[in-house]
Design an enzyme around this catalytic site. Structure first.
Site, PDB file in Angstrom:
ATOM      1  N   HIS A 206      -9.541   1.360   4.627  1.00 37.64           N
ATOM      2  CA  HIS A 206      -8.286   1.548   5.361  1.00 37.64           C
ATOM      3  C   HIS A 206      -8.533   2.532   6.504  1.00 37.64           C
ATOM      4  CE1 HIS A 206      -4.228   2.779   6.344  1.00 37.64           C
ATOM      5  NE2 HIS A 206      -3.829   1.653   5.784  1.00 37.64           N
TER       6      HIS A 206
ATOM      7  N   GLU B 269      -6.944   4.939   7.566  1.00 39.51           N
ATOM      8  CA  GLU B 269      -6.695   6.353   7.239  1.00 39.51           C
ATOM      9  C   GLU B 269      -7.895   6.956   6.520  1.00 39.51           C
ATOM     10  OE1 GLU B 269      -2.889   5.718   5.365  1.00 39.51           O
ATOM     11  OE2 GLU B 269      -2.076   5.187   7.328  1.00 39.51           O
TER      12      GLU B 269
ATOM     13  N   LYS C 195       0.227   4.258  -0.359  1.00 39.19           N
ATOM     14  CA  LYS C 195      -0.406   5.479   0.177  1.00 39.19           C
ATOM     15  C   LYS C 195      -0.133   6.656  -0.755  1.00 39.19           C
ATOM     16  CE  LYS C 195      -0.153   3.369   4.673  1.00 39.19           C
ATOM     17  NZ  LYS C 195      -0.120   3.515   6.125  1.00 39.19           N
TER      18      LYS C 195
ATOM     19  N   SER D  70       3.212  -1.891  10.395  1.00 42.07           N
ATOM     20  CA  SER D  70       4.650  -1.966  10.673  1.00 42.07           C
ATOM     21  C   SER D  70       5.287  -3.318  10.329  1.00 42.07           C
ATOM     22  CB  SER D  70       4.946  -1.583  12.127  1.00 42.07           C
ATOM     23  OG  SER D  70       4.603  -0.224  12.348  1.00 42.07           O
TER      24      SER D  70
ATOM     25  N   ASN E  96       0.875  -1.173   0.000  1.00 42.84           N
ATOM     26  CA  ASN E  96       0.000   0.000   0.000  1.00 42.84           C
ATOM     27  C   ASN E  96       0.915   1.226   0.000  1.00 42.84           C
ATOM     28  OD1 ASN E  96      -1.780   2.059   0.521  1.00 42.84           O
ATOM     29  ND2 ASN E  96      -2.279   1.388   2.602  1.00 42.84           N
TER      30      ASN E  96
ATOM     31  N   GLU F  74      -5.494  -4.693  10.515  1.00 44.73           N
ATOM     32  CA  GLU F  74      -4.457  -3.690  10.757  1.00 44.73           C
ATOM     33  C   GLU F  74      -4.772  -2.914  12.027  1.00 44.73           C
ATOM     34  OE1 GLU F  74      -2.369  -2.527   6.829  1.00 44.73           O
ATOM     35  OE2 GLU F  74      -4.122  -1.258   7.036  1.00 44.73           O
TER      36      GLU F  74
ATOM     37  N   GLY G  51       2.427   2.472  10.728  1.00 44.51           N
ATOM     38  CA  GLY G  51       3.425   3.531  10.591  1.00 44.51           C
ATOM     39  C   GLY G  51       4.135   3.908  11.879  1.00 44.51           C
TER      40      GLY G  51
END
Ligand code: PGA
Length: 251
Positions: A97, A99, A12, A213, A10, A167, A173
């Protein structure tokens, strides 16, 4: 049941065109050099680079989008539809996701509508779920994941048209990951919830990826876990060598 692992990158909102092309080409060439690879590889560039990335990989690895609108077309400024993504040559779409759930206030119902659109057009949805730090601290991890599965996964989902990505939001991250025992426990609970919703056979066949991560140094132990069928990789998918080192743990 032998599930074929999937390692998905991904990207991003990263990479300019030349970087995207080179990254995709680098990954695809490494994959093409493997005899009988025992895992699938997917790269998900920003929507604007799907076309050059499809060109770069030459069909050797799959290409996916990071989001899609639930409608086929219409007055939705700035959005991209599933038919457009398909026409560009991508076969997967990440939906839900964290985000997007956070930055764009996407609810489980929104995510489900997007997943339905992906499935309706014959592509595969990578449906993301996972708890926040507060939810984990409150002991609600499994409840949150079960609710997200019930709310975000369409009834017509099967092992061909849906992949789940667990996730934990606090692991994305941050360089922090749950213990292998925690990952194992959540993945088993996710599979049980899929079984309750879609039946035992679908649950046994459906791939459940871990994300948050994942890097070359921890991929091997994570990928070895019983209910972990691959990874959704963010930061470490932006360098060919790092991403490849993760792929290699499943080859
Ligand atoms: P990360 O991101 O690997 O950088 O933690 C994973 C993701 O958000 O899919």
């Amino acid at each position: 049941m032998q599930r074929r692992p999937l390692i998905a990158g991904n990207w991003k909102m990263n990479c300019l065109k030349e970087e995207a092309y080179a990254l995709a080409k680098g990954v695809a060439e490494k994959y093409a050099a493997c005899t009988d690879p025992e895992c699938d590889v997917l790269v998900c560039p920003p929507a604007i680079w799907i076309l050059p990335v499809v060109d770069a990989v030459k069909g050797r690895v799959a290409v996916g989008a990071q989001d899609a609108h639930a409608a086929k077309s219409g007055a939705h400024t700035g959005d991209v539809s599933v038919p457009m993504i398909k026409d560009a040559g991508a076969r997967f779409v990440i939906v839900g996701h964290s985000e997007r759930r956070a930055d764009h206030h996407e609810t489980d119902a929104d995510v489900k509508a997007k997943a339905k659109a992906v499935i309706a057009d014959g592509l595969t949805a990578v449906i993301c779920i996972g708890e926040t730090q507060d939810q984990r601290d409150a002991g609600k991890t499994i409840d949150v994941c079960r609710t997200q599965i019930q709310g975000s996964v369409p009834e017509e989902a099967n092992a061909q048209n849906v992949v789940i990505a667990y996730e934990p939001v606090w692991a994305i991250g941050t360089g922090r990951t749950p213990t292998t025992k925690d990952v194992e426990e959540v993945h088993a609970a996710v599979r049980a919830e899929i079984a309750a919703k879609l039946g035992q056979k679908v649950a046994e066949e459906m791939r459940i990826l871990y994300g948050g991560s994942v890097k070359p140094s921890n991929a091997k132990e994570l990928m070895a876990l019983q209910d972990v069928d691959g990874a959704l990789v963010g930061g470490a998918s932006l360098k060919v060598d790092d991403f490849w080192a993760i792929v290699e743990t499943c080859l």
